[in-house]
Motif scaffolding. Sequence first.
Motif, short mmCIF file in Angstrom:
data_model
loop_
_atom_site.label_atom_id
_atom_site.label_comp_id
_atom_site.label_asym_id
_atom_site.label_seq_id
_atom_site.Cartn_x
_atom_site.Cartn_y
_atom_site.Cartn_z
N ASN A 112 0.94 -1.22 0.13
CA ASN A 112 0.11 -0.04 -0.06
C ASN A 112 0.75 1.24 0.15
N THR A 113 1.98 1.14 0.73
CA THR A 113 2.87 2.35 0.64
C THR A 113 3.25 2.77 -0.89
N VAL A 127 0.49 4.15 -2.58
CA VAL A 127 0.08 5.54 -2.15
C VAL A 127 1.28 6.62 -2.97
#
Length: 260
Positions: free
Chosen positions: A103-104, A107
Amino acid sequence: MNRIEKCFEQLKAENKKALITFITSGDPDIETTEKTALEMFDKGADIIELGVPFSDPVAEGVTIQKASLRALQGGVNLDKIFECVKNIRKSCDKPLLLMMYINTIFVYGTEKFFKSCADFGIDGVIVPDMPYEERGEIADFAEKHGIININLVAPTSHDRIKEIASNSKGFLYCVSSTGVTGVRSSFSTNFDEFFGTIKKYASCPCAVGFGISNPEQAKKMSGYCDGVIVGSAIVRLFEKSGKDAVKEAGEFVKSLKDAI
């Protein structure tokens, strides 16, 4: 050739095993992370994984969970970690990886992320919450920028070991046992069987991690593969001593390297 590949090639020529160490970026602060990385390299670490703090680190045990929380509370983010890498690169050319959650990357922006990895000097990424079958989510971007996506394989991978091992680059991260990261006093895995299967199909060196916490364990585990990975035992030093743990971490790394 990527720095990771060069490192294992050189170690093999010297009949040595790789010591791969992990620290949580920004714990207790980003300046200490930079100092610790250089200290660990100086004391024998061959490759360093810089953990990118995440709010829900599902593969991590309590020690690294707490370290991630401390780092996030201190305001650490990817941009600050890349600046840290830039500073490390001023005096060190050894392999650096980011261990992080998918997810990092999403994003931050997948294309932007892998370009930044290449620009600042990151050689590979380990994404423990990305299933092997979904590696296509980042594979093209990583390859475009020369970043190796390190695959993980576990004792529970069973029939998938063949495919994962035969399609890996840099090194294959072999998870020592089921569960999350953290110091273990013993292991229940049948390593002869586990690595016997892996070595039939592996197309790159293999390193074992999760739970290795002292020189004796490191020495024993190095007999099965090409390198050992130590994380929680180092992170725990910073939980105990904060900024004052840099020298202690270096001494611990030296004891691990001497053992293997």
